[in-house]
Design an enzyme around this catalytic site. Structure first.
Site: not given
Length: 314
Positions: A150, A153, A177
């Protein structure tokens, strides 16, 4: 930093397990790599395929085996479990994958109790909590892959907006998550300056809701990929190899991995992701992350959501 007799065992030879194995080989992180799977033929096929690339990577022995191969491993990676389906949340996998995890842990503990356990199977935070409660390993040696992907990203999306390399952006996603993960904008920085300062001086300022847009992009990224190709595996493969590297090479990298919290964040009753320093012993320490009041409230809500899932199982 040289590698000496490092053994990594990957349990589960699906897309994620194979991607982690591939990334681990390319980085030259271990001298022994073992793939374990109830589908032995699948594991054999993956090992054969990977073995044909051995002339192009540092020396390593690759093989398949059963739980007995966990003996002497420095890192055991657990990827086995049911896959996330389109429109299915990670927490929807709790019941099925918790049973699979319990069986795997019993198999591991027959042969090895000193290895670092890296849990990747979803829902990773809930399963990391269960493993911490079940396992005889010390808590700092039970690690979930957490929000490392994450976070990657988040940095990538910011890099695309700012026109700056993701490697130069320092920003973290903490919490679950999953759907309640919290991108921390208030402490995000570029070249030592707050992200807010860069935005204030930008010639093409973001719209008023840009943080909400970025948060939504980060949270729905996995769903977008699953809808298009059925599963996510390259990103998690690379990020898990990065975790393994920091452990085996004692690099003390700061990574947002999941672990059972009982320190400066308080006892939240669940494993959850915050910035952690990773080295040979696993999690050396956790770092306090700066949050504004809204982000802190979102983090607490994320922890409560995970704690509720754990309580239902218990």
């Amino acid at each position: 930093m040289s590698i000496h007799d490092n053994k990594v065992v990957i349990i589960g030879s699906g897309f994620v397990g194979a991607s982690i194995a591939y990334a681990t080989l390319i980085r030259g992180l271990c001298t022994e790599l073992v793939m374990v799977d109830t589908n032995r033929e699948k594991a054999v096929g993956e090992v054969m395929d990977l073995s044909h690339g051995l002339p192009f990577v540092p020396p390593v022995e690759i093989r398949t085996g059963g739980y007995e191969e966990c003996a002497g491993a420095e890192v055991i990676v657990i990827t086995a479990g049911a896959n996330q389906e389109p429109a299915q949340s990670r927490l929807d996998l709790v019941q099925k994958n918790s049973k699979i995890l319990h069986s795997i842990l019993e198999g591991i503990e027959q042969y090895e109790k000193d290895a670092i356990l890296l849990i990747v199977t979803n829902p990773v935070d809930v399963l990391t909590t269960l493993a911490s409660q079940h396992s005889e390993l010390r808590p700092e040696r039970v690690i979930g892959s957490g929000t490392i992907l994450d976070t990657a990203r988040f940095r990538y999306i910011l890099s695309q907006r700012c026109g700056i390399s993701a490697n130069s952006i320092h920003a973290y996603v903490i919490g679950e998550h999953g759907d309640s993960g919290v991108p921390i904008f208030s402490s995000a920085s570029i070249a030592g300056s707050p992200l807010s300062l860069l935005c204030a001086n930008s010639t093409s300022p973001c719209n008023q809701n840009w943080q909400e847009e970025v948060t939504a992009q980060v949270r729905r990224a996995a769903y977008e990929i699953i809808n298009r190709k059925g599963a996510t595996y390259y990103g998690i493969g690379l990020s898990c190899a990065y975790i393994i590297q920091s452990i085996l090479r004692d690099e003390h990298k700061v990574l947002t991995v999941s672990s059972y919290l009982n320190d400066q964040y308080g006892s939240l009753g669940t494993a959850i992701s915050v910035p952690c320093v990773l080295g040979k012993g696993g999690i050396n320490r956790r770092l306090q992350v700066s949050m504004n009041p809204i982000e802190k409230e979102m983090f607490i809500q994320s922890a409560e959501k995970l704690k509720e899932a754990v309580n239902i199982l218990n």
